[in-house]
Write an enzyme that holds these catalytic residues in place. Structure first.
Site, PDB file in Angstrom:
ATOM      1  N   LYS A   1      -1.326  -6.855 -19.412  1.00 40.22           N
ATOM      2  CA  LYS A   1      -1.283  -7.689 -17.999  1.00 40.22           C
ATOM      3  C   LYS A   1      -2.200  -8.593 -17.710  1.00 40.22           C
ATOM      4  O   LYS A   1      -1.863  -9.540 -17.165  1.00 40.22           O
ATOM      5  CB  LYS A   1      -1.223  -6.480 -17.107  1.00 40.22           C
TER       6      LYS A   1
ATOM      7  N   HIS B   1      13.665 -36.848 -29.408  1.00 39.39           N
ATOM      8  CA  HIS B   1      12.276 -37.269 -30.202  1.00 39.39           C
ATOM      9  C   HIS B   1      12.238 -36.066 -30.979  1.00 39.39           C
ATOM     10  O   HIS B   1      10.827 -35.968 -31.491  1.00 39.39           O
ATOM     11  CB  HIS B   1      11.477 -37.410 -29.082  1.00 39.39           C
TER      12      HIS B   1
ATOM     13  N   ARG C   1       1.364   1.962  -5.881  1.00 43.28           N
ATOM     14  CA  ARG C   1       1.413   0.796  -4.904  1.00 43.28           C
ATOM     15  C   ARG C   1       0.184   0.153  -4.441  1.00 43.28           C
ATOM     16  O   ARG C   1       0.149  -0.906  -3.797  1.00 43.28           O
ATOM     17  CB  ARG C   1       2.287   1.360  -3.608  1.00 43.28           C
TER      18      ARG C   1
ATOM     19  N   LYS D   1       9.256 -16.297 -20.456  1.00 43.32           N
ATOM     20  CA  LYS D   1      10.049 -14.883 -19.924  1.00 43.32           C
ATOM     21  C   LYS D   1      10.439 -14.565 -21.155  1.00 43.32           C
ATOM     22  O   LYS D   1      10.538 -13.060 -21.346  1.00 43.32           O
ATOM     23  CB  LYS D   1      10.737 -15.197 -18.760  1.00 43.32           C
TER      24      LYS D   1
ATOM     25  N   CYS E   1       0.920  -0.976   0.029  1.00 45.44           N
ATOM     26  CA  CYS E   1       0.088   0.067  -0.114  1.00 45.44           C
ATOM     27  C   CYS E   1       0.808   1.325   0.049  1.00 45.44           C
ATOM     28  O   CYS E   1       2.112   1.331   0.053  1.00 45.44           O
ATOM     29  CB  CYS E   1      -0.686   0.212   1.232  1.00 45.44           C
TER      30      CYS E   1
ATOM     31  N   TRP F   1      -3.680  -1.764  -1.215  1.00 39.31           N
ATOM     32  CA  TRP F   1      -3.629  -2.812  -1.948  1.00 39.31           C
ATOM     33  C   TRP F   1      -3.980  -3.849  -0.947  1.00 39.31           C
ATOM     34  O   TRP F   1      -3.383  -4.259   0.034  1.00 39.31           O
ATOM     35  CB  TRP F   1      -2.339  -3.160  -2.511  1.00 39.31           C
TER      36      TRP F   1
ATOM     37  N   GLU G   1       8.398 -21.554 -17.847  1.00 41.88           N
ATOM     38  CA  GLU G   1       8.368 -20.322 -17.317  1.00 41.88           C
ATOM     39  C   GLU G   1       9.553 -19.469 -17.962  1.00 41.88           C
ATOM     40  O   GLU G   1       9.538 -18.541 -18.282  1.00 41.88           O
ATOM     41  CB  GLU G   1       8.238 -20.420 -15.925  1.00 41.88           C
TER      42      GLU G   1
ATOM     43  N   GLU H   1       8.470 -13.331 -24.222  1.00 41.40           N
ATOM     44  CA  GLU H   1       7.400 -12.230 -24.331  1.00 41.40           C
ATOM     45  C   GLU H   1       8.120 -10.903 -24.183  1.00 41.40           C
ATOM     46  O   GLU H   1       7.298 -10.013 -24.266  1.00 41.40           O
ATOM     47  CB  GLU H   1       6.305 -12.405 -23.152  1.00 41.40           C
TER      48      GLU H   1
ATOM     49  N   ASN I   1       1.018   0.203   6.063  1.00 38.80           N
ATOM     50  CA  ASN I   1       1.186  -0.683   4.857  1.00 38.80           C
ATOM     51  C   ASN I   1       2.045  -1.843   5.376  1.00 38.80           C
ATOM     52  O   ASN I   1       3.035  -1.758   6.177  1.00 38.80           O
ATOM     53  CB  ASN I   1       2.204   0.188   3.936  1.00 38.80           C
ATOM     54  N   GLY I   2       1.729  -3.249   5.221  1.00 42.03           N
ATOM     55  CA  GLY I   2       2.325  -4.337   5.709  1.00 42.03           C
ATOM     56  C   GLY I   2       1.441  -5.262   6.163  1.00 42.03           C
ATOM     57  O   GLY I   2       0.029  -5.426   5.745  1.00 42.03           O
TER      58      GLY I   2
HETATM   59  C1  AGP Z   1       3.186 -13.931 -17.792  1.00 40.80           C
HETATM   60  O1  AGP Z   1       4.338 -13.222 -17.927  1.00 40.80           O
HETATM   61  C2  AGP Z   1       2.220 -13.305 -19.012  1.00 40.80           C
HETATM   62  N1  AGP Z   1       2.059 -11.882 -18.552  1.00 40.80           N
HETATM   63  C3  AGP Z   1       1.013 -14.200 -18.878  1.00 40.80           C
HETATM   64  O2  AGP Z   1       1.392 -14.995 -19.425  1.00 40.80           O
HETATM   65  C4  AGP Z   1       0.043 -14.275 -17.713  1.00 40.80           C
HETATM   66  O3  AGP Z   1       0.707 -15.115 -16.762  1.00 40.80           O
HETATM   67  C5  AGP Z   1      -1.295 -15.115 -18.137  1.00 40.80           C
HETATM   68  O4  AGP Z   1      -1.898 -14.040 -18.904  1.00 40.80           O
HETATM   69  C6  AGP Z   1      -2.050 -15.248 -16.861  1.00 40.80           C
HETATM   70  O5  AGP Z   1      -2.364 -14.110 -15.888  1.00 40.80           O
HETATM   71  P1  AGP Z   1      -3.271 -14.342 -14.697  1.00 40.80           P
HETATM   72  O6  AGP Z   1      -1.905 -14.913 -13.708  1.00 40.80           O
HETATM   73  O7  AGP Z   1      -3.414 -12.853 -14.156  1.00 40.80           O
HETATM   74  O8  AGP Z   1      -4.291 -15.197 -14.790  1.00 40.80           O
END
Ligand code: AGP
Length: 623
Positions: A618, A519, A27, A500, A2, A74, A496, A503, A100-101
């Protein structure tokens, strides 16, 4: 996470507070509020929603006063609502607090206060703070507690708190001062001329001053209009020169980091500690009791422990967390696990068995495919356990049980701290179920919990070596084919890691189970390829070493991420990046960090904005 702020000086405090909160809104933005001492009366105005909602409510209202505190929230405990918004006041309305915490022992303190007829109005952990301050301010002196005085009352209250706090206190009986205190959450004191301020972060202060005290853990500040006194939380005075801040506003919002993504990678140690500690009884082992996992916010009744199967679904990074979960639940609790991408699960007419445990993971709690998959499972009579970072999100409101990651707002599109805190929640669940199903012995359980408590510090250790990754990225960022491979937990982390990199650097990168190399994927390996092998599963070191030899023999550059002190790969790989040793089964909490950093530095080297990668949002709230 927060944002808190406070002001005491000559100016009208309301516009000062609103301006500071605007700089802190990144925040947290679930709600906002202020408390102002106006002509001896403590006025509180607070509202669910963004700061603009509060500002709208204040239009036309004439509130004077030159002392006040403010908060932008938050939510972690208690969903976003007017009543859960800060500031919180004591029953008389003469003391107000913003915080905040996370107060880890708030449940016990709430019971203690309720046993003394204190009436609570909100569902927050914060409210215990203001009632404790009031208790010690008004109650007869107790042994060891200095009677009277607002500072003494704050000091007495702080002694009872476990967890993290950056807090500010104003009291109607003391119009000449504002008290602030910090432990594990940032808090800065700004020193002006005839005015002084506090804020969670530098951006909120820069319009007034660049002379500041960065409060340290367990320090307090008492701000008057013409000076500031510093104290330890034992009440001893502190004297030190202020610091000068020369950041511009934009870099200040990123805490001095170049991008939010890098800042959030570095916030992981604290986010993991925040997500772990409130769920461990006796986390330091100080009381000598056996550490255990407790979920105050959910009741894992026996039917969850006897579920014949765990079904997990999510998208993107959250799906990769679910993939780690597959190995974790099977390893720690011997529960069969089915994992599927939410957009596949929702359309494949899955077999829905009500007695199964359905776990859905989503940072935002708003991803369309994930919500649809959850609703399908719910229609099939399954009980839903959600792991999410957003209190009050659609997912959190529709699930039967919710485990929150307490990572704070994740601004960068590329998820980092949300991922590792999702893993932490998964590990806690899997270990707890392993215990409830008597699969883990006392010794094993204690060993794993002890290992988890070391993770935040070990994350800091990995981050301390980021220059090695930066230099490696400067040599490899131009590679157009980057493969990540691993086995078991390392395979899930490879997935993962590849996401990263792709993207934010727009490099074609992909992950595969190392055992799949022959394979098909090996056909792609040549001298233009970089292969990153994640190798933490010691029983499979020989296997992954063979895979590394196979790719280097075909000209690939290679990096291995493995344990400190492990010498099995130095002679067969171009580079080896080591991480502090923990249990093999907990390695994803650490092995993902160098991969996050590698992706970040490659993106920067390629001239991309890691925070806002092209074509991505996002939260994917549409199909
Ligand atoms: C991850 O870096 C991406 N931004 C994307 O794959 C994200 O994880 C995915 O859209 C799922 O989002 P969520 O966790 O908010 O459901």
């Amino acid at each position: 996470m927060c944002g808190i702020t406070g002001y005491i000086g000559q100016q009208e405090v309301v516009p000062v507070l609103l301006g500071a909160l605007e700089k802190l809104e990144y925040r947290g933005y679930d709600s906002a509020g202020i408390a102002v001492l106006d002509n001896g009366e403590l006025l509180v105005r607070k509202a669910k929603g963004r700061l603009a909602v509060l500002a709208e409510r204040l239009v036309g209202e004439r509130i004077g006063g030159t002392l006040g505190i403010g908060h932008t929230r938050w939510a972690t405990h208690g969903e976003p609502s007017d009543i859960n918004s800060h500031p919180h006041t004591d029953v008389s309305g003469r003391i107000a607090v913003v915080h905040n915490g996370i107060i880890e022992n708030y449940a016990r303190l709430k019971e203690w206060l309720q046993a003394r007829d204190v009436v609570f109005r909100s569902d927050t952990d914060t409210e215990v703070i203001v009632h404790l301050i009031n208790y010690y301010y008004r109650s007869p002196p107790e042994p060891g507690v200095a009677p009277g005085g607002i500072l003494a009352a704050v000091l007495a209250a702080l002694k009872r708190l476990e967890g993290s706090y950056a807090l500010a206190v104003v009291a109607g009986d003391f119009p000449d001062r504002l008290i602030a205190a910090r432990k594990d959450s940032p808090l800065i004191v700004g020193l002006g001329k005839g005015e002084n301020l506090i804020a969670s972060d530098v951006p909120a202060l820069l319009s007034y001053t660049r002379e500041v005290y960065f409060l340290k853990d367990r320090e307090l500040a008492v701000l008057y209009r013409d000076h500031v006194d510093l104290f330890t939380d034992q009440g001893e005075r502190i004297h030190r020169a202020p610091s000068h801040v020369d950041w511009d506003v934009e870099s200040a919002e990123k805490g001095g980091f170049a991008h939010f993504m890098l800042k959030e990678i570095h916030e992981q140690a604290k986010a993991l500690a925040d997500t772990l500690r409130p769920r461990l009884t006796d986390p330091t082992g100080a009381a000598g009791g056996a550490m255990d996992i407790t979920f105050d916010e959910i009741k894992l009744d026996p039917s969850w422990a006897t579920a014949p199967r765990v079904v997990m679904t999510a998208c993107g990074t959250a799906w990769h967390a679910a993939m780690v979960g597959k190995y974790a639940f099977e390893h720690f609790a011997r529960i069969p696990v089915e994992v599927d991408i939410a957009s596949e699960y929702r359309y494949r007419n899955p077999v829905l068995q009500p007695q199964d445990m359905f776990i859905v993971i989503s940072q935002s709690g708003e991803t369309a495919d994930t919500l649809a998959a959850m609703r399908l499972a719910k229609q099939g009579g399954m009980r839903i356990l959600a792991i999410t970072n957003v209190v009050g999100s659609t997912l959190s409101r529709e699930a039967d049980l919710v485990l929150y990651t307490w990572a704070g707002p994740e601004i960068a599109v590329a998820s980092t701290k949300a991922f590792t805190t999702q893993l932490m929640c998964i590990y806690l669940l899997a270990l707890k179920l392993g215990r409830l199903r008597s699969h883990l012995s006392d010794e094993e359980y204690r060993r794993y919990l002890a290992a988890l408590t070391c993770i935040p510090t070990q994350v800091e250790g990995v981050l301390g070596k980021k220059d090695l990754i930066q230099r490696f990225a400067s040599r490899q960022f131009n590679k157009n084919k980057v493969f990540f491979m691993g086995r078991q937990f390392d395979y899930a982390v490879s997935l993962e890691s590849a996401l990263k990199l792709k993207e934010i650097s727009y490099t074609h990168s992909e992950a595969f189970a190392a055992g799949e190399l022959k394979h098909g994927p090996i056909a792609l390996v040549d001298e233009n390829t970089l292969v990153v092998a994640i190798a933490t599963q010691e029983t499979l070191f020989d296997k992954i070493a063979s895979n590394i030899r196979e790719v280097t023999a075909r000209g690939a550059a290679s990096l291995v991420i493995t344990w400190e002190g492990e010498g099995a790969f130095a002679s067969i790989a171009d580079e080896v990046f080591t991480i502090p040793k923990t249990e093999d089964s907990l390695s994803p909490l650490l092995s993902i960090i160098p991969a996050q950093l590698f992706a970040y530095y490659c993106a920067v080297q390629r001239g991309n904005d890691p925070d806002k990668p092209r074509n991505l949002a996002k939260s994917v709230t549409v199909e």
